[in-house]
Design an enzyme around this catalytic site. Structure first.
Site, PDB file in Angstrom:
ATOM      1  N   CYS A  63       0.812  -1.206   0.000  1.00 50.97           N
ATOM      2  CA  CYS A  63       0.000   0.000   0.000  1.00 50.97           C
ATOM      3  C   CYS A  63       0.853   1.267   0.000  1.00 50.97           C
ATOM      4  CB  CYS A  63      -0.979   0.011   1.163  1.00 50.97           C
ATOM      5  SG  CYS A  63      -0.276  -0.529   2.694  1.00 50.97           S
ATOM      6  N   ASP A  65       3.095   2.365   2.232  1.00 51.33           N
ATOM      7  CA  ASP A  65       3.261   3.027   3.532  1.00 51.33           C
ATOM      8  C   ASP A  65       4.717   2.986   3.979  1.00 51.33           C
ATOM      9  OD1 ASP A  65       0.161   1.814   5.073  1.00 51.33           O
ATOM     10  OD2 ASP A  65       0.559   3.386   3.597  1.00 51.33           O
ATOM     11  N   CYS A  90      -2.081   5.323   5.701  1.00 46.59           N
ATOM     12  CA  CYS A  90      -3.488   5.496   6.004  1.00 46.59           C
ATOM     13  C   CYS A  90      -3.677   5.784   7.498  1.00 46.59           C
ATOM     14  CB  CYS A  90      -4.259   4.241   5.620  1.00 46.59           C
ATOM     15  SG  CYS A  90      -3.744   2.803   6.568  1.00 46.59           S
ATOM     16  N   CYS A 133      -1.464  -3.061   8.893  1.00 51.61           N
ATOM     17  CA  CYS A 133      -0.969  -1.811   9.478  1.00 51.61           C
ATOM     18  C   CYS A 133      -0.432  -2.059  10.884  1.00 51.61           C
ATOM     19  CB  CYS A 133      -2.080  -0.760   9.540  1.00 51.61           C
ATOM     20  SG  CYS A 133      -2.686  -0.239   7.946  1.00 51.61           S
TER      21      CYS A 133
END
Lengths: 167, 259
Positions: A63, A65, A90, A133
């Site tokens: 993603c 990150d 996010c 995450c």
């Protein structure tokens, strides 16, 4: 910015009231996540070169990150006295790293290595799609501790070499 | 009739005679031959509906009953799997998952594609399939048309953007890029951190546009590296290229949000 506004709109929150978050709209963020987003704790950096600082830099390429988590360790006791984070990603990733910095403070290094991503995910009520995450936050903690230990070995090694040459 | 066609005809007659599932195991050695022939033929002809061999469908796991194409409307059956329309009655067919996005647009399965062809073919298909344009057909066909139209749109979207095209082509080769693994490459992560920090600190649109053009340069560069890595089958390197591209794309999105 956008997330904050969207989240406030979605939940109709103006103050920190508790809302039944599971109101069927699956994209709502849990209030813990919003709390960490609105009032981020421990954002910032330590000096990377400080020998009492361990820096963990991890990324989730799926993603896009990146997460940086730094710990300040008391050399004598091996306890983590302070922590900072900087995350680009996010809301869940930001909240996860924020929670991580809160949880490591005041603990021994060996203890924080037992922090599991599932605990972070539970605290933030992360949906399955955002579990990675919390995994990233767990990996960041481990990376920070590893970095600090490696630095200690290097400085100890250098000191020992200094002693032998002097002797 | 050449050797390849002869092989297909003989196999398909075999199937027509004995429609039992036990035959699924036997033709595998011959399937391998048919498949390599198929591969050769596909490279020669650029026609989208050119000789789509039943050999491909033999390998599909959905069973013997899909081993050759049979139209739901007129019962026309052939070794050729029709993509959208039955060759005989021109009625719209349900979505066949074994058809990949490159086949829909008649493109070769490689990374470099001609954008013009993509756009042209897309418009062609939508003229035939768009839900608004199939009023006069039966409900069943309209439903199929809607599904096919959605698939064509998805295919176009995937193939238009370089990053999604790269990930799709890797997927077709059995390599799933989007695994949720953490990476700790310090050089790459430092670079991305600094990039994102620069974007966060940039205050005016000039600065942002400058950063954006730098990032797009990098994207192009890594896209080229991906092609080289992929074509030389260095898949690990290809995955790394895709990861970098993902990071740069994310940075571009941030810039656009800020602008």
């Amino acid at each position: 910015m956008m997330l904050r506004q969207a989240a406030k709109k979605a939940l109709g929150l103006t103050s920190r009231q508790s809302t039944p978050w599971s109101v069927g709209i699956s994209r709502l963020y849990h209030e813990n996540v919003i709390d960490h987003y609105d009032n981020p704790r421990n954002v910032g950096s330590f000096d990377k070169n400080d020998p009492t600082v361990g820096t963990g830099l991890v990324g989730a390429p799926a993603c896009g990150d990146v997460m940086k988590l730094q710990i300040k360790v008391d050399e004598k006791t091996g306890q983590i006295t302070d922590a900072r984070f900087k995350t680009f990603g996010c809301g869940s990733a930001i909240a996860s790293s924020s929670v991580a910095t809160e949880w490591v403070k005041g603990k021994a290094m060996e203890e924080v290595l037992t922090i599991k991503n599932t605990q972070i995910a539970k605290h933030l009520s992360l949906p399955p799609v955002k579990l990675h995450c919390s995994m990233l936050a767990e990996d960041a903690i481990k990376a920070a501790v590893k970095d600090y230990k490696e630095k200690r070995v290097k400085t100890n090694g250098a000191a020992a070499a200094g002693e032998t040459t002097q002797a | 009739m050449n050797k390849a066609t002869k092989l297909v005809v003989s196999i398909s007659t075999l199937f027509r005679q004995t429609r039992s599932s036990t035959f699924r195991c036997n033709p595998i050695p011959t399937i391998a031959i048919i498949n390599s022939q198929t591969h050769l033929r596909r490279r020669e002809s650029l026609e989208p509906n050119g000789l789509r061999f039943a050999g491909r469908v033999f390998c599909s796991e959905s069973g013997v009953k899909r081993s050759f194409f049979k139209c739901w409307n007129c019962g026309f059956s052939s070794e050729k799997v029709a993509f959208l329309f039955c060759d005989s009655c021109r009625s719209i067919q349900p979505v066949d998952d074994s058809v990949d996005y490159f086949q829909i647009f008649g493109l070769e399965k490689k990374y470099e594609i001609d954008d013009g062809i993509l756009e042209g073919k897309y418009k062609d298909w939508q003229k035939k399939l768009h839900p608004d344009l199939v009023h006069n057909k039966s409900k069943k066909e309209r439903d199929y048309a809607a599904e096919q139209s959605a698939k064509v749109t998805e295919a176009c979207r995937t193939l238009t953007k370089r990053l999604s095209r790269a990930m799709y082509i890797m997927k077709l080769n059995g390599i799933n890029v989007n695994e949720e693994d953490t990476i700790t490459d310090p050089a790459l992560l430092m670079e991305i951190m600094e990039l994102r920090e620069a974007i966060a600190e940039a205050n005016d649109s000039n600065e942002l546009n400058q950063i954006r053009s730098q990032v797009q340069e990098k994207l192009k560069q890594w896209s080229d590296s991906f092609v080289k890595a992929f074509e030389s089958q260095r898949f690990d390197e290809a995955v790394k290229c895709i990861q970098r591209m993902t990071y740069y794309e994310r940075a571009c999105e941030e810039i656009v949000k800020k602008l």
